[in-house]
Design a protein around this motif. Structure first.
Motif, PDB file in Angstrom:
ATOM      1  N   TRP A 118       0.852  -1.189   0.000  1.00  0.00           N
ATOM      2  CA  TRP A 118       0.000   0.000   0.000  1.00  0.00           C
ATOM      3  C   TRP A 118       0.875   1.221   0.000  1.00  0.00           C
ATOM      4  CZ3 TRP A 118      -4.190   2.299  -1.171  1.00  0.00           C
ATOM      5  CH2 TRP A 118      -4.621   3.466  -0.531  1.00  0.00           C
ATOM      6  N   MET A 124      -2.946   3.581   8.482  1.00  0.00           N
ATOM      7  CA  MET A 124      -4.127   2.855   8.006  1.00  0.00           C
ATOM      8  C   MET A 124      -3.863   1.357   7.919  1.00  0.00           C
ATOM      9  SD  MET A 124      -6.088   2.864   4.365  1.00  0.00           S
ATOM     10  CE  MET A 124      -6.727   4.514   4.330  1.00  0.00           C
ATOM     11  N   MET A 125      -2.664   0.996   7.483  1.00  0.00           N
ATOM     12  CA  MET A 125      -2.426  -0.419   7.262  1.00  0.00           C
ATOM     13  C   MET A 125      -2.324  -1.207   8.560  1.00  0.00           C
ATOM     14  SD  MET A 125      -2.768  -1.018   4.173  1.00  0.00           S
ATOM     15  CE  MET A 125      -2.184  -2.702   4.084  1.00  0.00           C
ATOM     16  N   GLN A 127      -4.528  -1.016  10.761  1.00  0.00           N
ATOM     17  CA  GLN A 127      -5.905  -1.505  10.877  1.00  0.00           C
ATOM     18  C   GLN A 127      -6.098  -2.762  10.040  1.00  0.00           C
ATOM     19  OE1 GLN A 127      -8.109   1.737   9.213  1.00  0.00           O
ATOM     20  NE2 GLN A 127      -7.539   3.180  10.813  1.00  0.00           N
ATOM     21  N   VAL A 128      -5.638  -2.685   8.798  1.00  0.00           N
ATOM     22  CA  VAL A 128      -5.860  -3.805   7.872  1.00  0.00           C
ATOM     23  C   VAL A 128      -5.095  -5.043   8.342  1.00  0.00           C
ATOM     24  CG1 VAL A 128      -5.617  -4.565   5.481  1.00  0.00           C
ATOM     25  CG2 VAL A 128      -6.252  -2.191   5.965  1.00  0.00           C
ATOM     26  N   ALA A 130      -4.149  -5.671  11.363  1.00  0.00           N
ATOM     27  CA  ALA A 130      -4.794  -6.158  12.588  1.00  0.00           C
ATOM     28  C   ALA A 130      -5.979  -7.060  12.239  1.00  0.00           C
ATOM     29  CB  ALA A 130      -5.257  -4.981  13.447  1.00  0.00           C
ATOM     30  N   GLY A 162      -6.256   0.686  14.992  1.00  0.00           N
ATOM     31  CA  GLY A 162      -5.804  -0.663  14.639  1.00  0.00           C
ATOM     32  C   GLY A 162      -5.169  -1.366  15.819  1.00  0.00           C
TER      33      GLY A 162
ATOM     34  N   GLY B  79     -11.273  -1.051   8.459  1.00  0.00           N
ATOM     35  CA  GLY B  79      -9.970  -1.467   7.944  1.00  0.00           C
ATOM     36  C   GLY B  79      -9.643  -2.894   8.354  1.00  0.00           C
ATOM     37  N   ALA B  80      -9.959  -3.227   9.587  1.00  0.00           N
ATOM     38  CA  ALA B  80      -9.709  -4.594  10.050  1.00  0.00           C
ATOM     39  C   ALA B  80     -10.558  -5.596   9.264  1.00  0.00           C
ATOM     40  CB  ALA B  80     -10.013  -4.709  11.538  1.00  0.00           C
ATOM     41  N   GLY B  83      -8.735  -6.428   6.214  1.00  0.00           N
ATOM     42  CA  GLY B  83      -7.659  -7.392   6.455  1.00  0.00           C
ATOM     43  C   GLY B  83      -8.194  -8.803   6.592  1.00  0.00           C
TER      44      GLY B  83
END
Lengths: 330, 340
Positions: A118, A124-125, A127-128, A130, A162, B79-80, B83
């Motif tokens: 990204w 932000m990442m 969060q992703v 996590a 996150g 966001g989680a 993922g």
């Protein structure tokens, strides 16, 4: 535990190869004769990111650990199995690049290898990643996630959201804060970890093998017990950065794990791969303009700009008619 | 874990009519039973059962790993969800009120919507929640958020008007490989006029297909969500004036079923678009230009719209009633257009 103790010889050979490859790639990209097409490529590959990422469990079937290389890209991506050629393709935005020249930054996504890329707002990442770790926790799999973030991420709400979720859900994610810590903050990595009730991993700043061992241990513990961990990788001076690889080489020799000839052979292999990638990238072209037209949803077809079609009409295939009901199809 | 059904998911199995809210709850329950990759995230959805009790009893049945109470962090848990979707799960995120989706705008538009295009693969996730006004919720609990996301390539937006569509479309959304925003008008949740006996079978309603809610010859009215019911009320009034209205319920806004609209316009020659969302930048503008492109030769009058006024949703009942479009507004516009 110090030095190379407790690290299998194969892992050390592999670590040496990965770090040599990263170092050689960095050196080649810094040279004045670097092709113009690679002007956007990174000039710095932090070998510590490679050492930490190489400690994770990697597969090529999308069932291993996950890594967000973040500000240390492309090092951790290379450690997760990306090739120098893939990185050069991405940096040069060739038609053959992993993201088909449709995404920027220094990293891209390859979920088979566990790479999540990204280029966007810091934080932000986390969060992703996590959420990915939450999926690992939910399925009780032997999997963990790794996210590199820059220190400015600490100043973003997204990073804390996150971390908050990861901590509350005991998601196995190692978050490594890297780079210059010049924010106006009084908190330390330790105090942040304590605030979230998570582990702080103290990283040996200038020893690749020790970093690998510490990260391996953190990874095993996360996968077994769950819960995130936080690590800080501060800035290193150019001199100390440059000393990392010679030190690893010296350790390997002094502990009798590799012969000089074996180290040279590993270096030749790494060099050949980097050289081949650099020569090949010059033969790969830019994308065609219409490569911009790909599906944005799984079930959508890309739409051409109607004014650029052979028979301009808003429908693309219909000639406007004054008579209701008259539709002409080419 | 409990095997008893919570009351809001037992109507169909008992052969009883279900409300809109119960249809939503049944869809979630059945999809979670069908596919263990499906899990829920949101504020107060577990122990509390959700602000509207859509997920009451879910925590007992599916456990805390599949019904996750989150911190107040819409951006973070959306966001989680991305993922988790990357890792093969099928998250369903609840916005306690759709108004609260704004902190997640960044991750939805910049990360989630672009994922497929960037080569990062599909992100199958659903963001759902109560939307719309008429409940005296004021400016922060009454918004319709669809148009904030409508122009973002990569998303789907669903906004059903009936219990059967809510259930069938939510099932489709959960099974879809693209990210879907799913708006539920809270004025429909427990509305007595909006109860249906739902099919016991595993019925899905395809995303992207509008339905003809009422057939007619003289005038097409296009709408979605609660406003479909206002349009049907207006159609009854217009029928007394011998104006036969065709009502198209969009069901899905993105992708927009413009062929269904065009087919109706070709039949009636008149088009009125009704939405509860505010006027400027509302979907009426987009539909109007698309019909201008696709059905201009068939139009016998201007394309008109009836919408909320361009202001925040007011709190006072008197003000909100004036703000929202009514069946009378729709009927007035319909008569005008019919006579044009």
């Amino acid at each position: 535990m110090r030095g190379l103790a407790g690290i299998p010889r194969e892992a050390l050979e592999d670590l040496l190869f990965q770090c040599l490859q990263g170092k050689l790639l960095e050196e080649r990209l810094r040279r004045s004769d670097t092709p113009q097409v690679l002007s956007g490529a990174t000039r710095e590959i932090d070998l510590r990111g490679i050492a930490i990422a190489r400690a994770m469990r990697r597969t090529r079937d999308g069932k291993g650990d996950l890594c967000f290389p973040g500000p240390l890209a492309p090092g951790p991506a290379l450690a997760f199995g990306a090739t120098p050629l893939e990185y050069l393709r991405h940096a040069a935005r060739t038609r053959t690049s992993p993201a088909s020249a449709r995404s920027g930054g220094d990293s891209w996504t390859d979920l088979r290898r566990g790479i999540l890329g990204w280029s966007g707002r810091p934080g932000m990442m986390t969060q992703v990643v996590a959420g990915a770790a939450l999926a690992f926790a939910r399925r009780d799999a032997d999997r963990a996630a790794l996210a590199f973030e820059s220190f400015p991420a600490l100043d973003s709400g997204g990073w804390h959201e996150g971390m908050s979720l990861a901590a509350a859900q005991r998601a196995p994610v190692l978050v490594v804060l890297a780079g210059r810590d010049d924010g106006d903050r009084r908190s330390t990595t330790g105090s942040i970890a304590r605030a979230y009730g998570i582990r702080e991993i103290r990283a040996p700043a200038n020893d690749l093998a020790s970093l690998f061992r510490v990260a391996s241990r953190a990874r095993r513990r996360m996968a077994a017990e769950g819960g995130p961990a936080l690590m800080k990788l501060g800035l290193l001076s150019a001199g100390r950065r440059g000393a990392l690889l010679p030190q690893l080489r010296k350790q390997l020799l002094s502990e009798g794990l590799l012969l000089p000839s074996e180290i040279d052979a590993i270096a030749r292999t790494a060099s050949a791969g980097v050289s081949q990638a650099l020569s090949r990238i010059l033969r790969e072209g830019a994308p065609e303009p219409e490569d911009a037209l790909v599906a944005v949803r799984m079930d959508s077809a890309p739409l051409h700009p109607w004014t650029r079609m052979r028979s301009p009409s808003p429908e693309g295939s219909r000639v406007p008619s004054k008579e209701p009901g008259a539709v002409h199809v080419h | 874990m409990s095997t008893d059904l919570p009351p809001q998911v037992g109507r169909t199995r008992a052969g009883e009519p279900a409300t809109f809210l119960e249809a939503v709850a049944e869809a979630l329950w059945e999809e979670m039973e069908r596919d263990d990759r499906v899990f829920l995230m949101g504020e107060d959805i577990g122990a509390y059962g959700g602000a509207f009790k859509v997920t009451r009893g879910f925590l007992d049945r599916f456990g805390p790993s599949r019904v996750i109470d989150t911190p107040i962090s819409e951006g973070g848990f959306t966001g989680a969800a991305a993922g988790a979707a990357h890792m093969g799960l099928r998250p369903v995120v609840e916005m306690q009120f759709m108004d609260f989706i704004s902190p997640a705008y960044d991750v939805l538009t910049n990360y989630i919507a672009t994922s497929l295009y960037r080569g990062s693969g599909p992100l199958p996730l659903v963001v759902r929640g109560p939307a719309g006004g008429g409940n005296r919720g004021g400016p922060f609990h009454s918004q319709n958020v669809e148009m904030a996301f409508f122009h973002t390539p990569g998303l789907k937006i669903v906004y059903p008007s009936t219990p059967s569509d809510a259930k069938g479309l939510l099932k489709s959304a959960i099974r879809d490989d693209d990210p879907v925003l799913f708006e539920e008008h809270k004025g429909l949740y427990r509305a007595p006029f909006c109860r249906e006996t739902l099919p016991a079978a595993d019925r899905v309603v395809p995303i992207g297909k509008a339905r003809v809610a009422l057939e007619g010859e003289d005038l097409t009215i296009v709408s979605y969500g609660l406003m479909v019911h206002r349009c049907l009320e207006a159609a009854e009034a217009l029928a007394r004036d011998r104006i036969r209205v065709e009502v198209i319920d969009l069901r899905t806004l993105l992708p927009l079923d413009e062929e269904a609209i065009a087919a109706s316009v070709r039949k009636t020659g008149k088009l009125l678009i009704v939405h509860e969302d505010t006027r400027t930048g509302g979907i009426a503008g987009e539909i109007a230009i698309r019909m201008n492109e696709r059905a201009f030769e068939w139009l016998d009058g201007p394309i008109l719209r009836v919408t909320a006024i361009d202001s925040p949703v007011p709190f006072s009942g008197e003000l909100e009633d004036y703000f929202l479009p009514t069946a009378a507004d729709v009927a007035t516009a319909g008569r005008y257009l019919f006579r044009y």
